[in-house]
Design a protein around this motif. Sequence first.
Motif, PDB file in Angstrom:
ATOM      1  N   HIS A 132      15.313   6.117  27.274  1.00 54.67           N
ATOM      2  CA  HIS A 132      16.286   5.474  28.153  1.00 54.67           C
ATOM      3  C   HIS A 132      15.671   4.199  28.716  1.00 54.67           C
ATOM      4  N   VAL A 133      16.391   3.098  28.563  1.00 52.72           N
ATOM      5  CA  VAL A 133      15.935   1.808  29.080  1.00 52.72           C
ATOM      6  C   VAL A 133      16.984   1.347  30.091  1.00 52.72           C
ATOM      7  N   PHE A 134      16.522   1.026  31.303  1.00 49.60           N
ATOM      8  CA  PHE A 134      17.416   0.709  32.408  1.00 49.60           C
ATOM      9  C   PHE A 134      17.407  -0.778  32.728  1.00 49.60           C
ATOM     10  N   GLN A 135      18.310  -1.153  33.629  1.00 50.90           N
ATOM     11  CA  GLN A 135      18.431  -2.536  34.070  1.00 50.90           C
ATOM     12  C   GLN A 135      17.070  -3.118  34.426  1.00 50.90           C
ATOM     13  N   ASN A 136      16.840  -4.356  33.980  1.00 54.73           N
ATOM     14  CA  ASN A 136      15.598  -5.104  34.229  1.00 54.73           C
ATOM     15  C   ASN A 136      14.378  -4.452  33.593  1.00 54.73           C
ATOM     16  N   GLU A 137      14.607  -3.708  32.521  1.00 53.90           N
ATOM     17  CA  GLU A 137      13.502  -3.171  31.723  1.00 53.90           C
ATOM     18  C   GLU A 137      13.591  -3.735  30.311  1.00 53.90           C
ATOM     19  N   ARG A 138      12.453  -3.707  29.659  1.00 55.71           N
ATOM     20  CA  ARG A 138      12.317  -4.200  28.295  1.00 55.71           C
ATOM     21  C   ARG A 138      11.626  -3.100  27.492  1.00 55.71           C
ATOM     22  N   SER A 139      12.074  -2.942  26.262  1.00 51.30           N
ATOM     23  CA  SER A 139      11.362  -2.023  25.372  1.00 51.30           C
ATOM     24  C   SER A 139      11.025  -2.770  24.096  1.00 51.30           C
ATOM     25  N   VAL A 140       9.885  -2.436  23.541  1.00 49.02           N
ATOM     26  CA  VAL A 140       9.472  -3.015  22.264  1.00 49.02           C
ATOM     27  C   VAL A 140       9.153  -1.863  21.326  1.00 49.02           C
ATOM     28  N   TYR A 141       9.825  -1.884  20.189  1.00 55.34           N
ATOM     29  CA  TYR A 141       9.590  -0.890  19.149  1.00 55.34           C
ATOM     30  C   TYR A 141       8.636  -1.500  18.136  1.00 55.34           C
ATOM     31  N   HIS A 142       7.474  -0.868  17.972  1.00 57.31           N
ATOM     32  CA  HIS A 142       6.474  -1.318  17.004  1.00 57.31           C
ATOM     33  C   HIS A 142       6.692  -0.524  15.713  1.00 57.31           C
ATOM     34  N   LYS A 143       7.163  -1.195  14.690  1.00 55.83           N
ATOM     35  CA  LYS A 143       7.599  -0.522  13.459  1.00 55.83           C
ATOM     36  C   LYS A 143       6.461   0.204  12.748  1.00 55.83           C
ATOM     37  N   GLN A 144       5.293  -0.411  12.677  1.00 50.23           N
ATOM     38  CA  GLN A 144       4.167   0.220  11.983  1.00 50.23           C
ATOM     39  C   GLN A 144       3.795   1.556  12.620  1.00 50.23           C
ATOM     40  N   GLU A 145       3.742   1.563  13.944  1.00 48.63           N
ATOM     41  CA  GLU A 145       3.330   2.760  14.677  1.00 48.63           C
ATOM     42  C   GLU A 145       4.496   3.695  14.971  1.00 48.63           C
ATOM     43  N   LYS A 146       5.733   3.216  14.721  1.00 50.65           N
ATOM     44  CA  LYS A 146       6.948   3.982  15.055  1.00 50.65           C
ATOM     45  C   LYS A 146       6.894   4.440  16.513  1.00 50.65           C
ATOM     46  N   ARG A 147       6.622   3.465  17.407  1.00 51.20           N
ATOM     47  CA  ARG A 147       6.428   3.746  18.820  1.00 51.20           C
ATOM     48  C   ARG A 147       7.207   2.742  19.665  1.00 51.20           C
ATOM     49  N   ILE A 148       7.823   3.239  20.734  1.00 51.71           N
ATOM     50  CA  ILE A 148       8.569   2.395  21.666  1.00 51.71           C
ATOM     51  C   ILE A 148       7.796   2.323  22.975  1.00 51.71           C
ATOM     52  N   ILE A 149       7.552   1.102  23.452  1.00 55.41           N
ATOM     53  CA  ILE A 149       6.862   0.886  24.724  1.00 55.41           C
ATOM     54  C   ILE A 149       7.847   0.228  25.687  1.00 55.41           C
ATOM     55  N   LYS A 150       7.929   0.778  26.892  1.00 54.63           N
ATOM     56  CA  LYS A 150       8.849   0.289  27.914  1.00 54.63           C
ATOM     57  C   LYS A 150       8.063  -0.385  29.034  1.00 54.63           C
ATOM     58  N   THR A 151       8.542  -1.556  29.491  1.00 50.78           N
ATOM     59  CA  THR A 151       7.908  -2.278  30.595  1.00 50.78           C
ATOM     60  C   THR A 151       8.990  -2.933  31.448  1.00 50.78           C
ATOM     61  N   PRO A 152       8.622  -3.373  32.664  1.00 50.18           N
ATOM     62  CA  PRO A 152       9.578  -4.171  33.440  1.00 50.18           C
ATOM     63  C   PRO A 152       9.833  -5.495  32.712  1.00 50.18           C
ATOM     64  N   ASP A 153      11.039  -6.032  32.856  1.00 50.17           N
ATOM     65  CA  ASP A 153      11.371  -7.318  32.240  1.00 50.17           C
ATOM     66  C   ASP A 153      11.117  -8.416  33.260  1.00 50.17           C
ATOM     67  N   ASN A 154      10.011  -9.111  33.100  1.00 49.82           N
ATOM     68  CA  ASN A 154       9.641 -10.179  34.023  1.00 49.82           C
ATOM     69  C   ASN A 154       9.861 -11.568  33.442  1.00 49.82           C
ATOM     70  N   ASP A 155      10.406 -11.668  32.239  1.00 48.45           N
ATOM     71  CA  ASP A 155      10.603 -12.955  31.581  1.00 48.45           C
ATOM     72  C   ASP A 155      11.950 -13.541  31.990  1.00 48.45           C
ATOM     73  N   VAL A 156      11.920 -14.481  32.931  1.00 48.83           N
ATOM     74  CA  VAL A 156      13.164 -15.071  33.414  1.00 48.83           C
ATOM     75  C   VAL A 156      13.845 -15.928  32.350  1.00 48.83           C
ATOM     76  N   ASN A 157      13.105 -16.301  31.305  1.00 48.55           N
ATOM     77  CA  ASN A 157      13.667 -17.149  30.253  1.00 48.55           C
ATOM     78  C   ASN A 157      14.032 -16.371  28.993  1.00 48.55           C
ATOM     79  N   ALA A 158      14.060 -15.052  29.069  1.00 41.91           N
ATOM     80  CA  ALA A 158      14.329 -14.234  27.885  1.00 41.91           C
ATOM     81  C   ALA A 158      15.693 -14.516  27.271  1.00 41.91           C
TER      82      ALA A 158
END
Length: 175
Positions: free
Chosen positions: A68-94
């Motif tokens: 589950h990814v919520f408002q103002n969060e970012r997730s990155v799925y790394h295909k090689q590792e088949k892993r999802i990492i979730k972090t706060p979204d701090n990139d104002v220019n995203a």
Amino acid sequence: ERLVKITGEAFFDVVHNNEKPFIVITGDLAIQDIGTSFNINAKVSDSTEVIVKTGEVTISLPASNPVHVFQNERSVYHKQEKRIIKTPDNDVNALAYKTKIFVFENASLPAVFQTLNEVYETHIQISDSLKYCHLTATFKNEKIETVLQIITETLQLQVKDSGSQTILEGAGCEK
């Protein structure tokens, strides 16, 4: 159901409907809205990024629990590792590619032009003497020519055009 398959980058602003779920498929991932607005960037071949601006999404991989990814969060799925990492979204220019709104707060000049080049699909380079320079500025829906003019005047830079590239030069900044 409402099903979309994408490669590349797209922004979605979705009205949630329990009877007709909205699902985006990109590679191995299935991203389902829970009433939200979100951005998917699947341009890079080894990862997929999901930024949730409002609401919530679930991200599913085959044979794994959804994330589950919520408002103002970012997730990155790394295909090689088949892993999802979730972090706060701090990139104002995203979402600048969509909004053309840029906010730079003491941003390094290399980072500024990396962002501008990606959004405007330009090839502006800075000389090595400018790599320690920083910029604080906000641009709202400006043409790249206007942005470039403001930056060059603010930092007293010179513009050199060499065919397909624009190179900025100047006195430079201290570390």
